[in-house]
Design a protein around this motif. Sequence first.
Motif, short mmCIF file in Angstrom:
data_model
loop_
_atom_site.label_atom_id
_atom_site.label_comp_id
_atom_site.label_asym_id
_atom_site.label_seq_id
_atom_site.Cartn_x
_atom_site.Cartn_y
_atom_site.Cartn_z
N SER A 101 0.83 -1.21 0.00
CA SER A 101 0.00 0.00 0.00
C SER A 101 0.86 1.26 0.00
CB SER A 101 -1.00 -0.01 1.16
OG SER A 101 -0.34 -0.04 2.40
N ASP A 102 2.18 1.12 0.10
CA ASP A 102 3.17 2.15 -0.21
C ASP A 102 2.85 3.51 0.42
OD1 ASP A 102 5.21 3.59 -1.35
OD2 ASP A 102 4.69 3.21 -3.42
N SER A 103 2.25 4.44 -0.30
CA SER A 103 1.99 5.79 0.22
C SER A 103 0.68 5.86 1.00
CB SER A 103 1.94 6.79 -0.92
OG SER A 103 0.78 6.56 -1.70
N HIS A 104 -0.10 4.76 0.99
CA HIS A 104 -1.34 4.66 1.77
C HIS A 104 -2.43 5.64 1.32
CE1 HIS A 104 1.35 2.22 4.01
NE2 HIS A 104 2.03 3.24 4.49
N VAL A 105 -2.43 6.01 0.05
CA VAL A 105 -3.62 6.70 -0.47
C VAL A 105 -4.80 5.74 -0.43
CG1 VAL A 105 -2.55 8.47 -1.89
CG2 VAL A 105 -2.83 6.16 -2.83
N SER A 106 -4.50 4.45 -0.42
CA SER A 106 -5.51 3.42 -0.20
C SER A 106 -4.87 2.35 0.68
CB SER A 106 -5.94 2.80 -1.53
OG SER A 106 -6.70 1.64 -1.30
N VAL A 107 -5.61 1.88 1.68
CA VAL A 107 -5.14 0.74 2.47
C VAL A 107 -6.20 -0.33 2.33
CG1 VAL A 107 -4.39 -0.06 4.74
CG2 VAL A 107 -3.93 2.30 4.05
N SER A 108 -6.11 -1.07 1.24
CA SER A 108 -7.17 -2.02 0.88
C SER A 108 -6.60 -3.12 0.01
CB SER A 108 -8.29 -1.28 0.12
OG SER A 108 -9.09 -2.19 -0.60
N VAL A 109 -6.64 -4.35 0.52
CA VAL A 109 -6.19 -5.50 -0.28
C VAL A 109 -6.98 -5.55 -1.58
CG1 VAL A 109 -6.12 -8.03 -0.34
CG2 VAL A 109 -5.58 -6.83 1.80
N ALA A 110 -8.30 -5.33 -1.45
CA ALA A 110 -9.17 -5.44 -2.62
C ALA A 110 -8.80 -4.42 -3.68
CB ALA A 110 -10.63 -5.27 -2.20
N GLU A 111 -8.57 -3.18 -3.25
CA GLU A 111 -8.27 -2.14 -4.25
C GLU A 111 -6.94 -2.38 -4.96
OE1 GLU A 111 -9.65 2.17 -4.81
OE2 GLU A 111 -8.85 2.02 -2.78
N GLU A 112 -5.92 -2.83 -4.23
CA GLU A 112 -4.63 -3.08 -4.90
C GLU A 112 -4.79 -4.13 -5.99
OE1 GLU A 112 -2.22 -1.07 -4.51
OE2 GLU A 112 -2.82 -0.21 -2.59
N LEU A 113 -5.44 -5.26 -5.65
CA LEU A 113 -5.53 -6.35 -6.61
C LEU A 113 -6.49 -6.00 -7.75
CD1 LEU A 113 -5.41 -9.41 -4.20
CD2 LEU A 113 -3.62 -8.59 -5.74
N ARG A 114 -7.56 -5.28 -7.42
CA ARG A 114 -8.53 -4.88 -8.45
C ARG A 114 -7.87 -3.96 -9.47
NH1 ARG A 114 -12.56 -1.27 -5.81
NH2 ARG A 114 -12.73 -3.09 -4.48
N TRP A 115 -7.08 -3.00 -8.98
CA TRP A 115 -6.48 -2.05 -9.92
C TRP A 115 -5.30 -2.63 -10.68
CZ3 TRP A 115 -8.54 1.72 -12.36
CH2 TRP A 115 -9.77 2.20 -11.85
N LEU A 116 -4.71 -3.68 -10.13
CA LEU A 116 -3.70 -4.41 -10.90
C LEU A 116 -4.33 -4.96 -12.17
CD1 LEU A 116 -0.84 -5.55 -11.00
CD2 LEU A 116 -1.57 -7.42 -9.50
N GLU A 117 -5.52 -5.53 -12.04
CA GLU A 117 -6.26 -6.06 -13.19
C GLU A 117 -6.90 -4.95 -14.03
OE1 GLU A 117 -6.88 -9.08 -14.59
OE2 GLU A 117 -8.61 -8.49 -15.81
N TYR A 118 -7.50 -3.97 -13.37
CA TYR A 118 -8.22 -2.93 -14.12
C TYR A 118 -7.29 -2.09 -15.00
CZ TYR A 118 -12.82 -3.44 -11.82
OH TYR A 118 -14.04 -3.89 -11.39
N GLY A 119 -6.10 -1.81 -14.54
CA GLY A 119 -5.14 -1.05 -15.37
C GLY A 119 -4.94 -1.76 -16.70
N GLN A 120 -4.81 -3.09 -16.64
CA GLN A 120 -4.60 -3.87 -17.87
C GLN A 120 -5.85 -3.88 -18.73
OE1 GLN A 120 -1.60 -4.86 -18.60
NE2 GLN A 120 -0.75 -4.28 -16.61
N ARG A 121 -7.02 -3.98 -18.10
CA ARG A 121 -8.27 -3.98 -18.88
C ARG A 121 -8.41 -2.68 -19.65
NH1 ARG A 121 -13.02 -6.98 -15.22
NH2 ARG A 121 -11.68 -8.70 -14.56
N LEU A 122 -8.10 -1.57 -18.99
CA LEU A 122 -8.26 -0.26 -19.64
C LEU A 122 -7.31 -0.10 -20.82
CD1 LEU A 122 -8.66 1.84 -16.38
CD2 LEU A 122 -10.39 1.60 -18.18
N VAL A 123 -6.11 -0.61 -20.69
CA VAL A 123 -5.13 -0.45 -21.76
C VAL A 123 -5.38 -1.44 -22.90
CG1 VAL A 123 -2.69 -0.83 -22.30
CG2 VAL A 123 -3.32 0.58 -20.35
N HIS A 124 -5.70 -2.68 -22.55
CA HIS A 124 -5.83 -3.73 -23.58
C HIS A 124 -7.27 -3.90 -24.08
CE1 HIS A 124 -1.67 -5.01 -23.13
NE2 HIS A 124 -1.84 -4.98 -21.81
N ARG A 125 -8.21 -3.26 -23.42
CA ARG A 125 -9.64 -3.36 -23.75
C ARG A 125 -10.09 -4.82 -23.81
NH1 ARG A 125 -9.86 0.88 -28.65
NH2 ARG A 125 -7.71 1.42 -28.29
#
Length: 490
Positions: A334-358
């Motif tokens: 969670s590094d800088s702690h703008v979010s402290v959420s297991v769910a958000e880290e893993l979700r955005w790991l996947e979502y970043g790829q979805r947005l780029v690769h459609r």
Amino acid sequence: MTKNKIHVDTALLPGGWAASVVIETGDDGAILSVTADSAPQGCDHIGGIAVPGMPNLHSHAFQRAMAGLAETAGPPGSGDDSFWTWRKVMYGFVERLAPPHVAAIARQVYVEMLKAGYTAVGEFHYLHHGVDGEPYDDPAEMSERVIAAAADAGIGITHMPVLYAHGDFGGAPAQTGQHRFLNDGERFIRLVETLRARHGGGSGGDTVIGIAPHSLRAVTPELLRGVVEAFTAMDSPKMEGGPIHIHIAEQAKEVDDCLAWSGRRPVAWLLDQGMVDRRWCLVHATHMDGDETAALARSGAVAGLCPTTEANLGDGLFPAPRYLGQGGRMGIGSDSHVSVSVAEELRWLEYGQRLVHRKRNLLAGGPSQKEDQKKGQENQEDQADQAETRSTGGNLYRLALAGGAQALGRPTGAIAPGRRADLVFLDENHASLVGKTGDAILDGWLFAAQGNPVRHVMAGGRFAVRDGRHEGEEGIAAAYGETLKALMAG
Ligand SMILES: [Zn+2]
């Protein structure tokens, strides 16, 4: 040894999901036995769903207090906001922090981590000295505050003092704002030895001591080699070696500067040195070409991914499909702690790829990924105990457990005898989970939970959170509030 037995309706075990599970723990905080299809008699019947607690492999605890303070654009003509302008805000904030502030902030963020489902934290600790840049009477003062905060909150800690000696590539002098971070090699090794003598160096307990050369900007090649060799020599023969973490390729400018300095990109340069092995965690290996991605996957090291912070800082996108497709290991922080959420880290790991690769479910793993893993990797024991799965949440959760445990040098990440009793109990009646079984539980939590389905959290065999409450949370939040008010007023 006192034994404690708990019973849950469903649990995620190394071989897959199991029903009616009794988990026996010892007073040393380790799991003694795990038995499926077992009656609840004589147990503390918890019910619900148990999954392994998540390691948080990258934290700068004090940054919790400045999260949200760098979301304002500069005046017109002041240049683009970037990681580097954020860093200026951070350096200004650091000037105001005294040891009691750091203690109060760390306690708060560690309680938040536990409530989110993190049961251990990797603290990448670089705020060492007083405001004048001189070491405190006890040079480990700040480290001790952070380690004590973890104990107060009840979270396991892998504490990694940071070696920060230079301001840029090629041994450039330190810059304004960095004086509280600085050590030479000798003083740094003394700090590590002190901490290991006080807290034990080995894994198995609640505190593990590692090291963290800050980045290739902050050390020279000779210094890096010297401290890694000195640290390796400290390790007891029983250990595979303590954790070594480094910030590696977070920023495009960092890659350009490294190329100008050495002719090599940062990940390639580091791998060329022949030191990187499974003790290492490369944090923010964001900018890699195809060769670097394949080489890092082969190295057995862990890529430390912090998707919410990397998004917040505008860093760039880690090449996750290619890296995981080649058997690369990863964990989350969670590094800088703008979010402290297991769910958000893993979700955005996947979502970043979805947005780029459609496309969707790009990180679900599966047969083609397994094939690549067989070809590409020697050390498979941690990943071999993953069940076959095509669930994106299931795949990412298991990968981050195994990679996080490895990166923190902790026997955690699985509900199995000999591992730490680091457990998260999910509410089976939460709207995101109700009626779901198997990996759909993890998909429901990670991708679709409104609010937090984490009900209880056990770290090192002790309940830190019960019914969504941490027993010290009111007092810790009050002290944090006072600290914030003082800091913001000053
Ligand atoms: Zn960091």
